[in-house]
Design a protein around this motif. Structure first.
Motif, PDB file in Angstrom:
ATOM      1  N   UNK A  75       0.821  -1.197   0.000  1.00 53.96           N
ATOM      2  CA  UNK A  75       0.000   0.000   0.000  1.00 53.96           C
ATOM      3  C   UNK A  75       0.854   1.245   0.000  1.00 53.96           C
ATOM      4  N   UNK A  76       0.213   2.350  -0.244  1.00 55.18           N
ATOM      5  CA  UNK A  76       0.918   3.623  -0.232  1.00 55.18           C
ATOM      6  C   UNK A  76      -0.016   4.730  -0.656  1.00 55.18           C
ATOM      7  N   UNK A  77       0.516   5.944  -0.693  1.00 57.45           N
ATOM      8  CA  UNK A  77      -0.317   7.078  -1.071  1.00 57.45           C
ATOM      9  C   UNK A  77       0.545   8.213  -1.592  1.00 57.45           C
ATOM     10  N   UNK A  78      -0.129   9.221  -2.115  1.00 57.66           N
ATOM     11  CA  UNK A  78       0.516  10.436  -2.591  1.00 57.66           C
ATOM     12  C   UNK A  78      -0.095  11.586  -1.813  1.00 57.66           C
ATOM     13  N   UNK A  79       0.712  12.214  -0.947  1.00 53.63           N
ATOM     14  CA  UNK A  79       0.213  13.319  -0.129  1.00 53.63           C
ATOM     15  C   UNK A  79       1.273  14.402  -0.037  1.00 53.63           C
ATOM     16  N   UNK A  80       0.851  15.636  -0.091  1.00 54.00           N
ATOM     17  CA  UNK A  80       1.719  16.795   0.161  1.00 54.00           C
ATOM     18  C   UNK A  80       3.037  16.729  -0.624  1.00 54.00           C
ATOM     19  N   UNK A  81       2.935  16.501  -1.927  1.00 51.33           N
ATOM     20  CA  UNK A  81       4.111  16.472  -2.810  1.00 51.33           C
ATOM     21  C   UNK A  81       5.111  15.382  -2.425  1.00 51.33           C
ATOM     22  N   UNK A  82       4.637  14.295  -1.815  1.00 51.97           N
ATOM     23  CA  UNK A  82       5.499  13.171  -1.454  1.00 51.97           C
ATOM     24  C   UNK A  82       4.754  11.868  -1.721  1.00 51.97           C
ATOM     25  N   UNK A  83       5.506  10.849  -2.114  1.00 49.98           N
ATOM     26  CA  UNK A  83       4.953   9.518  -2.311  1.00 49.98           C
ATOM     27  C   UNK A  83       5.349   8.691  -1.102  1.00 49.98           C
ATOM     28  N   UNK A  84       4.366   8.084  -0.451  1.00 46.49           N
ATOM     29  CA  UNK A  84       4.599   7.306   0.771  1.00 46.49           C
ATOM     30  C   UNK A  84       4.264   5.847   0.462  1.00 46.49           C
ATOM     31  N   UNK A  85       5.257   4.973   0.613  1.00 46.59           N
ATOM     32  CA  UNK A  85       5.089   3.546   0.370  1.00 46.59           C
ATOM     33  C   UNK A  85       5.259   2.819   1.694  1.00 46.59           C
ATOM     34  N   UNK A  86       4.341   1.906   2.015  1.00 47.60           N
ATOM     35  CA  UNK A  86       4.405   1.178   3.271  1.00 47.60           C
ATOM     36  C   UNK A  86       5.522   0.150   3.223  1.00 47.60           C
ATOM     37  N   UNK A  87       6.419   0.197   4.188  1.00 43.10           N
ATOM     38  CA  UNK A  87       7.526  -0.754   4.279  1.00 43.10           C
ATOM     39  C   UNK A  87       8.837  -0.130   3.831  1.00 43.10           C
ATOM     40  N   UNK A  88       9.924  -0.843   4.080  1.00 45.17           N
ATOM     41  CA  UNK A  88      11.263  -0.382   3.713  1.00 45.17           C
ATOM     42  C   UNK A  88      11.663  -1.037   2.392  1.00 45.17           C
ATOM     43  N   UNK A  89      11.409  -0.355   1.284  1.00 48.12           N
ATOM     44  CA  UNK A  89      11.697  -0.867  -0.048  1.00 48.12           C
ATOM     45  C   UNK A  89      12.617   0.080  -0.810  1.00 48.12           C
ATOM     46  N   UNK A  90      13.536   0.715  -0.121  1.00 43.50           N
ATOM     47  CA  UNK A  90      14.385   1.723  -0.763  1.00 43.50           C
ATOM     48  C   UNK A  90      15.162   1.159  -1.939  1.00 43.50           C
ATOM     49  N   UNK A  91      15.753  -0.027  -1.782  1.00 50.35           N
ATOM     50  CA  UNK A  91      16.579  -0.588  -2.849  1.00 50.35           C
ATOM     51  C   UNK A  91      15.760  -0.896  -4.098  1.00 50.35           C
ATOM     52  N   UNK A  92      14.616  -1.538  -3.926  1.00 51.58           N
ATOM     53  CA  UNK A  92      13.771  -1.882  -5.075  1.00 51.58           C
ATOM     54  C   UNK A  92      13.225  -0.622  -5.752  1.00 51.58           C
ATOM     55  N   UNK A  93      12.824   0.354  -4.952  1.00 47.48           N
ATOM     56  CA  UNK A  93      12.287   1.598  -5.510  1.00 47.48           C
ATOM     57  C   UNK A  93      13.367   2.347  -6.276  1.00 47.48           C
ATOM     58  N   UNK A  94      14.572   2.398  -5.705  1.00 50.02           N
ATOM     59  CA  UNK A  94      15.661   3.101  -6.379  1.00 50.02           C
ATOM     60  C   UNK A  94      16.028   2.408  -7.686  1.00 50.02           C
ATOM     61  N   UNK A  95      16.031   1.078  -7.717  1.00 49.99           N
ATOM     62  CA  UNK A  95      16.306   0.353  -8.959  1.00 49.99           C
ATOM     63  C   UNK A  95      15.236   0.650 -10.010  1.00 49.99           C
ATOM     64  N   UNK A  96      13.966   0.642  -9.595  1.00 51.23           N
ATOM     65  CA  UNK A  96      12.861   0.931 -10.524  1.00 51.23           C
ATOM     66  C   UNK A  96      12.983   2.336 -11.102  1.00 51.23           C
ATOM     67  N   UNK A  97      13.281   3.309 -10.244  1.00 48.29           N
ATOM     68  CA  UNK A  97      13.387   4.688 -10.705  1.00 48.29           C
ATOM     69  C   UNK A  97      14.575   4.872 -11.642  1.00 48.29           C
ATOM     70  N   UNK A  98      15.693   4.225 -11.342  1.00 47.92           N
ATOM     71  CA  UNK A  98      16.862   4.331 -12.221  1.00 47.92           C
ATOM     72  C   UNK A  98      16.595   3.692 -13.574  1.00 47.92           C
ATOM     73  N   UNK A  99      15.857   2.571 -13.601  1.00 47.32           N
ATOM     74  CA  UNK A  99      15.504   1.930 -14.868  1.00 47.32           C
ATOM     75  C   UNK A  99      14.632   2.842 -15.725  1.00 47.32           C
ATOM     76  N   UNK A 100      13.831   3.686 -15.086  1.00 42.85           N
ATOM     77  CA  UNK A 100      12.936   4.578 -15.807  1.00 42.85           C
ATOM     78  C   UNK A 100      13.559   5.952 -16.078  1.00 42.85           C
ATOM     79  N   UNK A 101      14.843   6.119 -15.803  1.00 46.85           N
ATOM     80  CA  UNK A 101      15.543   7.329 -16.184  1.00 46.85           C
ATOM     81  C   UNK A 101      15.626   8.423 -15.135  1.00 46.85           C
TER      82      UNK A 101
END
Length: 109
Positions: A75-101
């Protein structure tokens, strides 16, 4: 006889159009020069990953949030110019964002 042959018999003068290339695997987001800040916090005792610094349109925020939640299955949400994702997924999120440029900066541990 398959379906294509049957259609050719019914409509001999019709020439099929080329199918458009829809790349579902590569969603397009608005990219920015500044890095997105990826940090870990605990809110009410529960771990969350917060992404800040993205200055795209609201529709881009929502699309990126939805794709991240779908990728991670959380789960997660978008609030106040920030994206909030439940849990500690920094590595996976950073890999996804880098793949998308995107350029990503990790803050904290």
């Amino acid at each position: 006889m398959d379906l294509q042959d049957q259609l050719k018999n019914l409509f001999p003068d019709h020439e099929p159009e080329d199918e458009p290339d829809n790349d579902k695997n590569e969603p397009s987001y608005w990219l920015q020069d500044d890095p997105i800040i990826c940090k870990y916090e605990k809110r009410k005792g529960k771990p969350v990953t917060v992404l800040e610094g993205y200055n795209g349109a609201d529709s881009d925020f929502k699309k990126l949030t939805k794709d991240l939640k779908t990728l991670l299955g959380v789960g997660g949400s978008f609030k106040n110019e920030a994206i909030i994702i439940q849990g500690d997924y920094r590595d996976k999120i950073m890999d996804f964002l880098k793949e998308n440029g995107f350029s990503v900066k990790r803050v904290g541990g």
